[in-house]
Design a protein around this motif. Structure first.
Motif, PDB file in Angstrom:
ATOM      1  N   GLY A   1     -44.822 -19.410  53.482  1.00  0.00           N
ATOM      2  CA  GLY A   1     -44.669 -18.087  52.882  1.00  0.00           C
ATOM      3  C   GLY A   1     -43.493 -17.329  53.458  1.00  0.00           C
ATOM      4  O   GLY A   1     -42.828 -16.554  52.758  1.00  0.00           O
ATOM      5  N   VAL A   2     -43.216 -17.538  54.733  1.00  0.00           N
ATOM      6  CA  VAL A   2     -42.086 -16.862  55.378  1.00  0.00           C
ATOM      7  C   VAL A   2     -40.776 -17.393  54.802  1.00  0.00           C
ATOM      8  O   VAL A   2     -39.869 -16.623  54.480  1.00  0.00           O
ATOM      9  CB  VAL A   2     -42.131 -17.039  56.913  1.00  0.00           C
ATOM     10  CG1 VAL A   2     -40.902 -16.417  57.560  1.00  0.00           C
ATOM     11  CG2 VAL A   2     -43.407 -16.450  57.473  1.00  0.00           C
ATOM     12  N   ARG A   3     -40.685 -18.684  54.665  1.00  0.00           N
ATOM     13  CA  ARG A   3     -39.460 -19.282  54.100  1.00  0.00           C
ATOM     14  C   ARG A   3     -39.229 -18.754  52.684  1.00  0.00           C
ATOM     15  O   ARG A   3     -38.126 -18.363  52.320  1.00  0.00           O
ATOM     16  CB  ARG A   3     -39.565 -20.808  54.100  1.00  0.00           C
ATOM     17  CG  ARG A   3     -38.258 -21.489  53.799  1.00  0.00           C
ATOM     18  CD  ARG A   3     -38.376 -22.985  53.654  1.00  0.00           C
ATOM     19  NE  ARG A   3     -39.190 -23.636  54.633  1.00  0.00           N
ATOM     20  CZ  ARG A   3     -38.753 -24.565  55.484  1.00  0.00           C
ATOM     21  NH1 ARG A   3     -37.487 -24.904  55.493  1.00  0.00           N
ATOM     22  NH2 ARG A   3     -39.568 -25.157  56.312  1.00  0.00           N
ATOM     23  N   PHE A   4     -40.312 -18.723  51.899  1.00  0.00           N
ATOM     24  CA  PHE A   4     -40.201 -18.223  50.528  1.00  0.00           C
ATOM     25  C   PHE A   4     -39.795 -16.750  50.517  1.00  0.00           C
ATOM     26  O   PHE A   4     -38.911 -16.345  49.774  1.00  0.00           O
ATOM     27  CB  PHE A   4     -41.525 -18.414  49.780  1.00  0.00           C
ATOM     28  CG  PHE A   4     -41.517 -17.809  48.411  1.00  0.00           C
ATOM     29  CD1 PHE A   4     -40.837 -18.424  47.374  1.00  0.00           C
ATOM     30  CD2 PHE A   4     -42.167 -16.605  48.163  1.00  0.00           C
ATOM     31  CE1 PHE A   4     -40.805 -17.864  46.111  1.00  0.00           C
ATOM     32  CE2 PHE A   4     -42.142 -16.033  46.908  1.00  0.00           C
ATOM     33  CZ  PHE A   4     -41.456 -16.657  45.873  1.00  0.00           C
ATOM     34  N   LEU A   5     -40.438 -15.964  51.353  1.00  0.00           N
ATOM     35  CA  LEU A   5     -40.146 -14.536  51.431  1.00  0.00           C
ATOM     36  C   LEU A   5     -38.672 -14.284  51.733  1.00  0.00           C
ATOM     37  O   LEU A   5     -38.026 -13.454  51.090  1.00  0.00           O
ATOM     38  CB  LEU A   5     -41.030 -13.892  52.505  1.00  0.00           C
ATOM     39  CG  LEU A   5     -40.920 -12.395  52.700  1.00  0.00           C
ATOM     40  CD1 LEU A   5     -41.340 -11.653  51.438  1.00  0.00           C
ATOM     41  CD2 LEU A   5     -41.793 -11.972  53.874  1.00  0.00           C
TER      42      LEU A   5
ATOM     43  N   GLU B   1     -37.425  -9.976  64.862  1.00  0.00           N
ATOM     44  CA  GLU B   1     -38.334 -10.123  66.002  1.00  0.00           C
ATOM     45  C   GLU B   1     -39.694 -10.669  65.566  1.00  0.00           C
ATOM     46  O   GLU B   1     -40.309 -11.456  66.288  1.00  0.00           O
ATOM     47  CB  GLU B   1     -38.496  -8.780  66.717  1.00  0.00           C
ATOM     48  CG  GLU B   1     -37.238  -8.375  67.465  1.00  0.00           C
ATOM     49  CD  GLU B   1     -37.243  -6.930  67.896  1.00  0.00           C
ATOM     50  OE1 GLU B   1     -36.948  -6.673  69.085  1.00  0.00           O
ATOM     51  OE2 GLU B   1     -37.546  -6.047  67.054  1.00  0.00           O
ATOM     52  N   GLN B   2     -40.149 -10.285  64.381  1.00  0.00           N
ATOM     53  CA  GLN B   2     -41.410 -10.837  63.869  1.00  0.00           C
ATOM     54  C   GLN B   2     -41.288 -12.361  63.705  1.00  0.00           C
ATOM     55  O   GLN B   2     -42.183 -13.109  64.096  1.00  0.00           O
ATOM     56  CB  GLN B   2     -41.781 -10.193  62.520  1.00  0.00           C
ATOM     57  CG  GLN B   2     -42.153  -8.740  62.598  1.00  0.00           C
ATOM     58  CD  GLN B   2     -43.502  -8.490  63.253  1.00  0.00           C
ATOM     59  OE1 GLN B   2     -44.342  -9.377  63.387  1.00  0.00           O
ATOM     60  NE2 GLN B   2     -43.725  -7.258  63.663  1.00  0.00           N
ATOM     61  N   ILE B   3     -40.157 -12.799  63.159  1.00  0.00           N
ATOM     62  CA  ILE B   3     -39.952 -14.239  62.963  1.00  0.00           C
ATOM     63  C   ILE B   3     -39.797 -14.945  64.307  1.00  0.00           C
ATOM     64  O   ILE B   3     -40.338 -16.038  64.504  1.00  0.00           O
ATOM     65  CB  ILE B   3     -38.755 -14.485  62.019  1.00  0.00           C
ATOM     66  CG1 ILE B   3     -39.148 -14.031  60.605  1.00  0.00           C
ATOM     67  CG2 ILE B   3     -38.335 -15.957  62.029  1.00  0.00           C
ATOM     68  CD1 ILE B   3     -38.017 -13.976  59.617  1.00  0.00           C
ATOM     69  N   CYS B   4     -39.106 -14.327  65.235  1.00  0.00           N
ATOM     70  CA  CYS B   4     -38.981 -14.912  66.577  1.00  0.00           C
ATOM     71  C   CYS B   4     -40.352 -15.048  67.231  1.00  0.00           C
ATOM     72  O   CYS B   4     -40.647 -16.045  67.894  1.00  0.00           O
ATOM     73  CB  CYS B   4     -38.063 -14.058  67.450  1.00  0.00           C
ATOM     74  SG  CYS B   4     -36.331 -14.137  66.961  1.00  0.00           S
ATOM     75  N   HIS B   5     -41.189 -14.047  67.032  1.00  0.00           N
ATOM     76  CA  HIS B   5     -42.549 -14.116  67.585  1.00  0.00           C
ATOM     77  C   HIS B   5     -43.334 -15.253  66.932  1.00  0.00           C
ATOM     78  O   HIS B   5     -44.041 -15.995  67.630  1.00  0.00           O
ATOM     79  CB  HIS B   5     -43.263 -12.781  67.390  1.00  0.00           C
ATOM     80  CG  HIS B   5     -44.642 -12.754  67.961  1.00  0.00           C
ATOM     81  ND1 HIS B   5     -44.892 -12.799  69.322  1.00  0.00           N
ATOM     82  CD2 HIS B   5     -45.856 -12.705  67.365  1.00  0.00           C
ATOM     83  CE1 HIS B   5     -46.200 -12.771  69.532  1.00  0.00           C
ATOM     84  NE2 HIS B   5     -46.799 -12.716  68.361  1.00  0.00           N
ATOM     85  N   LEU B   6     -43.191 -15.411  65.632  1.00  0.00           N
ATOM     86  CA  LEU B   6     -43.859 -16.525  64.950  1.00  0.00           C
ATOM     87  C   LEU B   6     -43.415 -17.859  65.546  1.00  0.00           C
ATOM     88  O   LEU B   6     -44.220 -18.772  65.702  1.00  0.00           O
ATOM     89  CB  LEU B   6     -43.572 -16.494  63.448  1.00  0.00           C
ATOM     90  CG  LEU B   6     -44.227 -15.371  62.660  1.00  0.00           C
ATOM     91  CD1 LEU B   6     -43.688 -15.335  61.235  1.00  0.00           C
ATOM     92  CD2 LEU B   6     -45.744 -15.518  62.662  1.00  0.00           C
TER      93      LEU B   6
ATOM     94  N   SER C   1     -34.560 -19.495  64.471  1.00  0.00           N
ATOM     95  CA  SER C   1     -35.921 -19.256  64.963  1.00  0.00           C
ATOM     96  C   SER C   1     -36.955 -19.781  63.977  1.00  0.00           C
ATOM     97  O   SER C   1     -37.956 -20.384  64.369  1.00  0.00           O
ATOM     98  CB  SER C   1     -36.152 -17.760  65.205  1.00  0.00           C
ATOM     99  OG  SER C   1     -35.361 -17.317  66.283  1.00  0.00           O
ATOM    100  N   LEU C   2     -36.701 -19.567  62.693  1.00  0.00           N
ATOM    101  CA  LEU C   2     -37.632 -20.053  61.673  1.00  0.00           C
ATOM    102  C   LEU C   2     -37.676 -21.583  61.663  1.00  0.00           C
ATOM    103  O   LEU C   2     -38.760 -22.176  61.593  1.00  0.00           O
ATOM    104  CB  LEU C   2     -37.235 -19.509  60.300  1.00  0.00           C
ATOM    105  CG  LEU C   2     -38.204 -19.809  59.164  1.00  0.00           C
ATOM    106  CD1 LEU C   2     -39.597 -19.249  59.450  1.00  0.00           C
ATOM    107  CD2 LEU C   2     -37.660 -19.243  57.853  1.00  0.00           C
ATOM    108  N   GLU C   3     -36.518 -22.218  61.768  1.00  0.00           N
ATOM    109  CA  GLU C   3     -36.495 -23.686  61.798  1.00  0.00           C
ATOM    110  C   GLU C   3     -37.215 -24.217  63.038  1.00  0.00           C
ATOM    111  O   GLU C   3     -37.905 -25.235  62.978  1.00  0.00           O
ATOM    112  CB  GLU C   3     -35.055 -24.204  61.722  1.00  0.00           C
ATOM    113  CG  GLU C   3     -34.404 -23.973  60.373  1.00  0.00           C
ATOM    114  CD  GLU C   3     -35.240 -24.460  59.189  1.00  0.00           C
ATOM    115  OE1 GLU C   3     -35.795 -25.579  59.244  1.00  0.00           O
ATOM    116  OE2 GLU C   3     -35.352 -23.706  58.204  1.00  0.00           O
TER     117      GLU C   3
END
Length: 157
Positions: free
Chosen positions: A17-21, A45-50, A95-97
């Motif tokens: 869902g994050v990638r899609f968003l 920062e939210q994505i880094c936390h994920l 960070s997402l990858e």
């Protein structure tokens, strides 16, 4: 009893869902770095936390499975985490990858645990003694909260 199929399915799909968003919102890296007026974490920062909690929870799960006696697990605080600043220096995409790479490793690890391992317990200072299965639910709920925060932040940009 082994890991529930629905938990594996959620582990496999929730981060997508994050990638899609990010693919449907028109935001650049600079916009992702901006904190909201409340001063809380930015989308970046939210994505880094994920990404970071993949490591934190993976380590917790390993400890629960590998220790004979239910381990006491520390409460996590990003601000006191020596790795937090390092991950925030990465780009949002990097960070997402990283989160996806670690998630795949986590799924592979959890897919191979023994049936009785889901009943092993770890002790959280605030939540008390939880089975591995409940820890996984807690992880997914925690992650879901941060995805919700990310959606909230991105929809008002």
């Amino acid at each position: 009893m082994s890991l529930q199929e629905f938990q594996l399915l959620q582990l496999k799909s929730q981060l997508e869902g994050v990638r899609f968003l990010l693919s449907v919102t028109t935001t650049n890296q600079q916009d992702l770095m901006k904190r909201p007026p409340t001063g809380k974490w930015s989308p970046h920062e939210q994505i880094c936390h994920l990404a970071r909690v993949q490591d934190i929870f993976f380590a917790r799960f390993e400890k629960i499975i590998n220790e004979r006696i239910s381990p006491k697990l520390e409460r996590y605080s990003a601000e006191s985490d020596p790795e937090w600043n390092a991950i925030k220096q990465k780009s949002t995409q990097a960070s997402l990858e990283y989160a996806f790479m670690r998630r795949k490793e986590l799924i592979d690890y959890l897919s191979g645990i023994k049936p009785g391992d889901v009943r092993k317990k770890g002790i959280h200072p605030a939540l008390g003694e939880l089975t591995l299965e409940t820890w996984i639910e807690f992880f997914l709920a925690h992650e879901g909260f941060h995805i919700y925060r990310l959606i909230s932040l991105l929809q008002y940009r």
